[in-house]
Design an enzyme around this catalytic site. Structure first.
Site, short mmCIF file in Angstrom:
data_model
loop_
_atom_site.label_atom_id
_atom_site.label_comp_id
_atom_site.label_asym_id
_atom_site.label_seq_id
_atom_site.Cartn_x
_atom_site.Cartn_y
_atom_site.Cartn_z
N CYS A 43 3.95 -7.00 6.43
CA CYS A 43 3.02 -7.89 5.72
C CYS A 43 3.69 -9.22 5.41
O CYS A 43 4.91 -9.33 5.42
CB CYS A 43 2.52 -7.22 4.43
SG CYS A 43 3.59 -7.48 2.99
N HIS B 113 0.14 -7.14 0.69
CA HIS B 113 0.98 -5.98 1.01
C HIS B 113 0.16 -4.68 1.00
O HIS B 113 0.25 -3.87 1.91
CB HIS B 113 2.15 -5.87 0.04
CG HIS B 113 2.86 -4.56 0.16
ND1 HIS B 113 3.83 -4.33 1.11
CD2 HIS B 113 2.69 -3.39 -0.49
CE1 HIS B 113 4.23 -3.08 1.03
NE2 HIS B 113 3.55 -2.47 0.06
N CYS C 197 8.05 -3.23 6.10
CA CYS C 197 6.63 -3.60 6.09
C CYS C 197 6.42 -4.95 6.80
O CYS C 197 7.14 -5.90 6.54
CB CYS C 197 6.14 -3.68 4.65
SG CYS C 197 4.45 -4.26 4.50
N ASP D 264 -23.09 -1.81 1.41
CA ASP D 264 -23.70 -0.61 0.83
C ASP D 264 -25.15 -0.92 0.50
O ASP D 264 -25.62 -2.03 0.72
CB ASP D 264 -22.90 -0.15 -0.39
CG ASP D 264 -22.89 -1.20 -1.49
OD1 ASP D 264 -23.54 -2.25 -1.34
OD2 ASP D 264 -22.23 -0.97 -2.51
N CYS E 81 6.38 -9.02 2.51
CA CYS E 81 7.66 -8.37 2.79
C CYS E 81 8.43 -9.09 3.89
O CYS E 81 9.66 -9.17 3.83
CB CYS E 81 7.45 -6.90 3.16
SG CYS E 81 6.77 -5.93 1.80
N ASP F 218 -13.72 3.45 2.23
CA ASP F 218 -13.56 2.17 1.53
C ASP F 218 -13.20 2.46 0.10
O ASP F 218 -13.50 3.53 -0.43
CB ASP F 218 -14.89 1.40 1.51
CG ASP F 218 -15.83 1.98 0.47
OD1 ASP F 218 -16.41 3.05 0.73
OD2 ASP F 218 -15.96 1.40 -0.62
ZN LIG Z 1 4.61 -5.51 2.55
#
Ligand SMILES: [Zn+2]
Ligand SMILES: [Zn+2]
Lengths: 413, 545
Positions: free
Chosen positions: A310, A339, A308, A91, A313, A270
């Site tokens: 990630c 996550h 999920c 920015d 998970c 963002d």
């Molecule tokens: Zn997750």
């Protein structure tokens, strides 16, 4: 920058595009995690990369204070400093200047503020902002804009809008002469407060400079305004901005805000929200945010979200162990941050696929049904999406609608 | 049925009672799905956990650090709920599952108390010890401890023992009580009472769990010897029946451990505060003597673990003077929390080795070098080199591949040799899968970690923990190499220890400086945050800081 539209939604204004920058291709629409101080909270750059994220944001204001430009010059820019091999956006520093420093005074020359280190009066001019961002070396850099709170009314809003345009010209001049144009891309920021007429004038001026800017941001919407006004401004700006330039909505991070913005034609957003909320124990899911500090999770051995991908998970890290460690062990914040960033990425990745497959309206309906089904659809989302041809309530006559803004937040007792 | 047998063996030449020794610890798992062996060459280190997790490391990092194997899990943080939550976890390895450790990589040793928490506690009782959780003090009885163990199925359990965490020094009577209770509680753990049916137990094929016992007796050598004698005494009659077919308690014990924190507290209460290097040498000497007093009458071929050594210097002394096999590295993990990157090696590198544009640790007044760098120090703001001068980073290591002269070893940690993860998530069908760049990722620099420390970014600690663990891993493998060579060069280890002790300063001053800087940043942040919150009242802008 190479910017190419890959697909358009047949109903809404959503589109999928391919943005090629010096550090690779980023598919849009996308959400950009914020690495304020050149680090995504607790993670290494390699971990962030593994999450499937290839565009992040650094804050110019913060990096200018620490580590400072000398150090970034010595090491060769922020990519090397934080070991990030993908795309980066900075920015302009103006926004934080106004929100973090009490004594900032805006003059035509620039923003005058007292240095947080020694209290000395310091001036951030458009030229200086460009020079700092050139040193940081991000792939996308932002013009310095004259930021006023979205709650401000009166002549100050128009003054700020015109000044933002004049400052854009100064940024363009500086950037054009910098020799960095082939690797760094300057974005203009549309201002004009909540006044559609001012926004329109600003859009006209900025579109007139389209050959000298790589993309556009929609600024001045900082969360304090009515959601009903928010989406109308987004819609107005996105509709008018040139189709062949990416559109970036600054400071947007709630799932429903992101999807509405995408449907209105926004490509990038963002927000600190997903990483910040992770540190307080809130995991984002397609059924709504989950507050892991609540006692009800203490003996729940399920992962946050079975489906999920990630690291948290897939490792089957349970809500129970997250409950046991959150706010006490940094590792718990890391796990939820991983996550939440994947949640944001899945939300946007799913939107891209749906747009390409021609199923984006269904994607919206399914998302809102799962996310808000019980608590009720936020009225502003219903209205915003209806304005681009998607009726969330269609075929769902019993659906509830809530006037308020937000998601169903689980509170800690 | 799952079984995990922990075996410990020493080189035949290394069975002298109190001398440095090379050993091998192996945990063989046999269950329906896997058959694996985790092997740890000793001397080596264990990692310590807080609330079940290794501080600052996410699970993907823990997995990627192959030297993390033996991990100590204090159970007391789970006592805030009844029953403690890990007890409710199902599966064949509940504690591994709950805490996310890999059965193929990690040996979990479960103890009641955190051996690094030396706070004063209410006295233990005849049938319980006092443990601490976030909601206060909880009593743990021998039966509940046994049931937690059988439910959680860690690989190793530390028997309940009566270590007083009350004001030192302890009276003769108190020590006697400590010995009696610890003996009774160990007997209970080894007995069949309160044990579940064999089918569901995590027992070794021998039919018994892997048990470690704290050697108690405080700072009184006779009391320590007395406890050890209890362990090897051949039991008779009813007492023997309880533990049958074992004849002695010691037969049911896999290894011995020493918790140094309470011993230090007592020593310091008895002899006054120590702060000089000379004194800490003598404290290490005193501790060694106490450990030897315990071990004297015990078989020398069993595993010996200490908790609470504070420096690499102490570790070397305990290997040399006692023959300890496993050490925690809590001090090195904590060093990462206060901004210290470790930078030392054993054996001390030859002076001819080039340090290639990398500043070495500060030399203190006594002419000895620090074992690391306090990266809070502003000297590092412009230092764009790798974390340790005594190791190369992966990129530099590759660049000097063909150079066969004296070359520094490589630090393979995630900070010095960052590696891309094997796979990258994809969230749509339109993103092109990107090939990972083939060039190595350069190291994270001191200037970057310095920046992260001053901006209170958690990633600083993540990078430093990874690095400090790697330095400790190299330290122990250096020790084992020298011990190996000592078989043909008998005085080598002692010589190298002396060289280490005369090269590196004890880290007390370094750590104190870092801690001071850390506290300053913490308090400044506190102030800044308050100011910001004040400013933000009324629903203003949310800013990341
Ligand atoms: Zn997750
Ligand atoms: Zn390293």
């Amino acid at each position: 920058m190479q910017f190419e539209i890959v697909a358009k939604c047949h109903t809404t204004r959503a589109r999928v595009s391919r943005m090629k920058l010096a550090h690779g291709v980023t598919m849009l629409p996308t959400f950009m995690p914020v690495a304020t101080q050149a680090a995504i909270k607790g993670l290494t750059a390699q971990q962030v990369e593994a999450l499937g994220i290839n565009l992040i944001l650094n804050n110019t204001y913060h990096l200018n204070l620490r580590p400072g430009m000398n150090i970034l010059k010595e090491i060769g820019g922020a990519h090397r400093f934080q070991n990030w091999r993908h795309n980066l956006l900075t920015d302009s520093g103006g926004f934080q200047l106004v929100s973090l420093s009490k004594f900032t005074k805006i003059t035509e020359e620039g923003a005058l503020f007292s240095s947080p280190f020694d209290g000395e009066p310091t001036m951030l001019t458009p030229e200086e902002s460009m020079s700092i961002q050139h040193t940081i070396g991000a792939d996308i850099i932002m013009q310095l804009d004259d930021v006023v709170s979205s709650l401000t009314v009166g002549p100050r809003v128009e003054e700020a809008m015109w000044r933002t345009i004049r400052w854009l010209d100064r940024c363009i001049e500086t950037h054009d002469k910098s020799g960095k144009k082939d690797v760094q891309n300057l974005f203009a920021i549309v201002q004009g407060g909540l006044d559609p007429e001012l926004r329109d004038k600003c859009l006209d001026e900025m579109i007139a400079r389209r050959d000298r800017v790589a993309g556009y941001a929609i600024g001045g919407l900082s969360g304090g305004e009515e959601k009903d006004v928010f989406w109308r401004i987004i819609k107005q700006c996105a509709a008018k901005l040139p189709e062949d330039r990416p559109r970036y909505s600054m400071g947007i991070g709630f799932a429903e805000d992101l999807l509405v913005c995408v449907a209105l034609g926004v490509d990038m957003a963002d927000c600190v929200f997903p990483t910040r909320t992770a540190r307080f124990g809130v995991a984002l899911t397609f059924q709504g945010p989950m507050n892991l500090r609540l006692g009800k999770h203490a003996a729940d051995f399920r992962p946050i979200d079975e489906s999920c991908p990630c690291p948290t998970c897939t490792d089957k890290m349970s809500r129970a162990i997250l409950h046991h460690t959150i706010t006490l062990e940094t590792a718990a914040a890391h796990a939820i941050t991983q996550h939440n960033l994947v949640f944001q990425a899945r939300l946007m990745g799913g939107a891209r696929d749906a747009i390409v497959n021609g199923t984006f309206p269904d994607y919206l309906k399914t998302f809102f049904k799962n996310y808000f089904g019980e608590a009720g659809y936020p009225e502003w989302c219903v209205n915003a999406l209806k304005s681009v041809g998607v009726d969330l309530l269609e075929g769902n006559p019993g659906a509830r609608v809530q006037a308020g803004a937000g998601a169903k937040w689980e509170r800690v007792e | 049925m799952s079984t995990s047998a922990l075996a410990f063996s020493l080189l035949p030449s290394d069975i002298a009672q109190f001398s440095p020794r090379l050993g091998s610890l192996s945990l063989r798992r046999r269950d329906s799905s896997t058959s694996s062996v985790i092997e740890i060459k000793t001397p080596n280190f264990t990692t310590s956990t807080s609330r079940g997790v290794i501080p600052h490391l996410s699970r993907d990092h823990v997995r990627s650090i192959k030297s993390i194997r033996w991990t100590g899990v204090p159970f007391e943080s789970f006592l805030d709920r009844v029953p403690p939550v890990p007890v409710l976890q199902t599966g064949s390895a509940p504690l591994h599952t709950f805490l996310g450790y890999d059965r193929g990589q990690h040996i979990l040793a479960m103890s009641v108390r955190d051996p690094f928490d030396g706070r004063d506690m209410p006295a233990n009782g005849k049938d319980h010890i006092s443990a601490l959780c976030i909601r206060g003090v909880r009593k743990v009885t021998p039966s509940s401890w046994k049931s937690y163990f059988y439910s959680c199925k860690p690989d190793v359990v530390v028997a309940l023992s009566d270590v007083p965490y009350t004001q030192a020094p302890q009276s003769q009577k108190r020590l006697q009580k400590s010995i009696e209770r610890s003996t009774v509680w160990l007997t209970h753990l080894l007995s069949k009472s309160d044990a579940p049916a064999a089918a569901s137990s995590p027992e070794a094929p021998s039919g018994r769990p892997n048990v470690l016992v704290n050697l108690v007796g405080g700072t009184d050598e006779r009391a320590r010897a007395a406890f050890s004698e209890n362990l090897v005494e051949i039991l008779q009659g009813k007492e023997q029946e309880q533990i049958s077919p074992l004849r002695t308690l010691d037969e049911g014990v896999t290894g011995y451990q020493f918790e140094l924190l309470p011993l230090r507290a007592t020593l310091r209460a008895e002899y006054g505060q120590v702060s000089q290097e000379q004194d800490s040498t003598s404290e290490a000497g005193q501790l060694s003597a106490l450990m030897r007093a315990s071990l004297h009458s015990l078989p020398s071929n069993k595993l010996r673990i200490t908790y609470g050594s504070q420096t690499p210097h102490e570790i070397l002394r305990f290997i040399r003077d006692v023959g300890v096999d496993l050490f925690d590295i809590d001090w090195a993990q904590r060093a990462a929390s206060i901004g210290v990157t470790l930078d030392f090696r054993f054996p001390v590198p030859k002076t001819s080795v080039q340090y290639s544009v990398c500043v070495q640790p500060k030399t203190r007044g006594v002419g000895k070098a620090d074992i690391g760098h306090n990266l809070f120090n502003f000297d590092y703001a412009h230092d764009h080199s790798r974390l340790a001068s005594t190791f190369l980073d992966g990129e530099a290591f590759l660049a000097t591949q063909n150079q066969n002269s004296d070359k520094l070893p490589c630090c393979h940690c995630g900070a010095c040799t960052p590696q891309p993860f094997a796979s990258t998530l994809l969230h749509d069908q339109v993103t092109e899968v990107r090939e990972h760049p083939t060039s190595p990722i350069p190291p994270y620099t001191r200037s970057y970690v310095h920046h992260l420390l001053h901006t209170h970014e958690m990633s600083s600690h993540t990078l430093l923990v990874m690095h400090n663990i790697a330095v400790m891993d190299a330290f122990f493998s250096g020790i084992r190499e020298v011990l190996q060579k000592s078989h043909s060069e008998p005085d080598l280890f002692a010589t190298e220890v002396d060289r280490f002790l005369s090269t590196y300063a004890e880290p007390e001053t370094l750590f104190a400086e870092a801690e001071k800087d850390w506290a300053k940043v913490e308090s400044e942040r506190g102030k800044g945050r308050l100011a910001r919150e004040k400013q933000n009242q009324g629903g203003g802008e949310v800013e990341e800081g």
